[in-house]
Design a protein around this motif. Structure first.
Motif, PDB file in Angstrom:
ATOM      1  N   ASP A  10       4.130 -26.273 -33.362  1.00 46.89           N
ATOM      2  CA  ASP A  10       4.639 -25.069 -32.693  1.00 46.89           C
ATOM      3  C   ASP A  10       5.977 -24.600 -33.271  1.00 46.89           C
ATOM      4  OD1 ASP A  10       2.506 -24.878 -30.888  1.00 46.89           O
ATOM      5  OD2 ASP A  10       3.429 -26.329 -29.545  1.00 46.89           O
ATOM      6  N   LYS A  68       6.753 -20.863 -33.312  1.00 46.20           N
ATOM      7  CA  LYS A  68       6.658 -20.075 -32.074  1.00 46.20           C
ATOM      8  C   LYS A  68       7.935 -19.297 -31.757  1.00 46.20           C
ATOM      9  CE  LYS A  68       4.974 -20.300 -27.342  1.00 46.20           C
ATOM     10  NZ  LYS A  68       4.325 -21.140 -26.313  1.00 46.20           N
ATOM     11  N   ASP A 123      -0.623 -16.466 -27.979  1.00 47.89           N
ATOM     12  CA  ASP A 123      -0.545 -17.756 -28.669  1.00 47.89           C
ATOM     13  C   ASP A 123      -1.777 -18.006 -29.527  1.00 47.89           C
ATOM     14  OD1 ASP A 123       1.923 -18.378 -27.605  1.00 47.89           O
ATOM     15  OD2 ASP A 123       1.117 -19.548 -25.941  1.00 47.89           O
TER      16      ASP A 123
END
Length: 209
Positions: free
Chosen positions: A42, A45, A120
């Motif tokens: 991640d 992100k 996402d």
């Protein structure tokens, strides 16, 4: 999630751009990003979310009313024309706000592809975050996509996305095509996809064509 410094965000953005553009442009930044993603899947992100949260971009997107109103027949027609011109099974006009992806135009029936999902899970978020085309011949070998759920499931084997811009050059989404297997996208196909992205933008922002 720990707050990143401006320098860390810049480093991540450089790696993201290098990954989207492809090998040979900035291999050092790409190598750093790959190491970061190996440690933390991640890692990107925060920098992607920063782009998605941009107030100017969101204002341009919200002005269209599409995120609230959903898909439109006109944009489905644009996606259908693009799929026929590209001879590819899947084409969509993807729009992204700060948390949601809407496939506002789609060339297949709704039952064959989910119209609304979390940002996402979007591949188009990489096109929006960088503002540049994202062309992937083999998704299984790409550092940004190899672990993506749609690639792991076999739904996406190759991907091509062109940013869709507002009148003020904010990337609000992408015109994207994909296949379930690897594809050697041609220069002609990318040019067609760019033309269709321009057409989609004109339809979305009600500009003369």
């Amino acid at each position: 999630m720990a707050r990143l410094s401006d320098a860390e965000l810049r480093e991540l953005k450089q790696g993201l751009v290098a990954a989207v553009v492809g090998a040979g442009v900035d291999d050092a930044a790409l190598s750093v990003l790959i190491r970061q993603l190996t440690t933390d899947p991640d890692a990107l992100k925060p920098v992607v979310q920063l782009s998605l949260n941009d107030p100017s971009r969101l204002a341009a997107l919200n002005s269209t009313g599409l995120m609230a109103g959903g898909a439109g027949r006109t944009l489905d027609t644009v996606a259908l024309l693009a799929a026929e011109a590209l001879a590819t099974p899947f084409v969509a006009i993807s729009l992204l706000d700060d948390s949601t992806e809407l496939l506002a135009g789609l060339n297949v029936d709704d039952g064959d592809c989910e119209r609304v999902r979390s940002a996402d899970l979007s591949i188009g978020k990489f096109t929006v975050a960088t503002g540049i085309p994202f062309i992937v011949d083999d998704a299984k070998d790409h550092p940004l996509l190899a672990g993506h759920p749609t690639v792991l499931s076999g739904a996406v084997g190759a991907y091509a996305g062109i940013p869709i811009f507002s009148d003020d050059d904010d990337a609000v989404g992408s015109m994207c095509a994909w296949d379930t297997h690897a594809v050697n996208w041609t220069g002609g196909q990318i040019l067609v996809l760019q033309d269709m992205a321009d057409l989609a933008s004109a339809k979305i922002f009600r500009r003369p064509i």
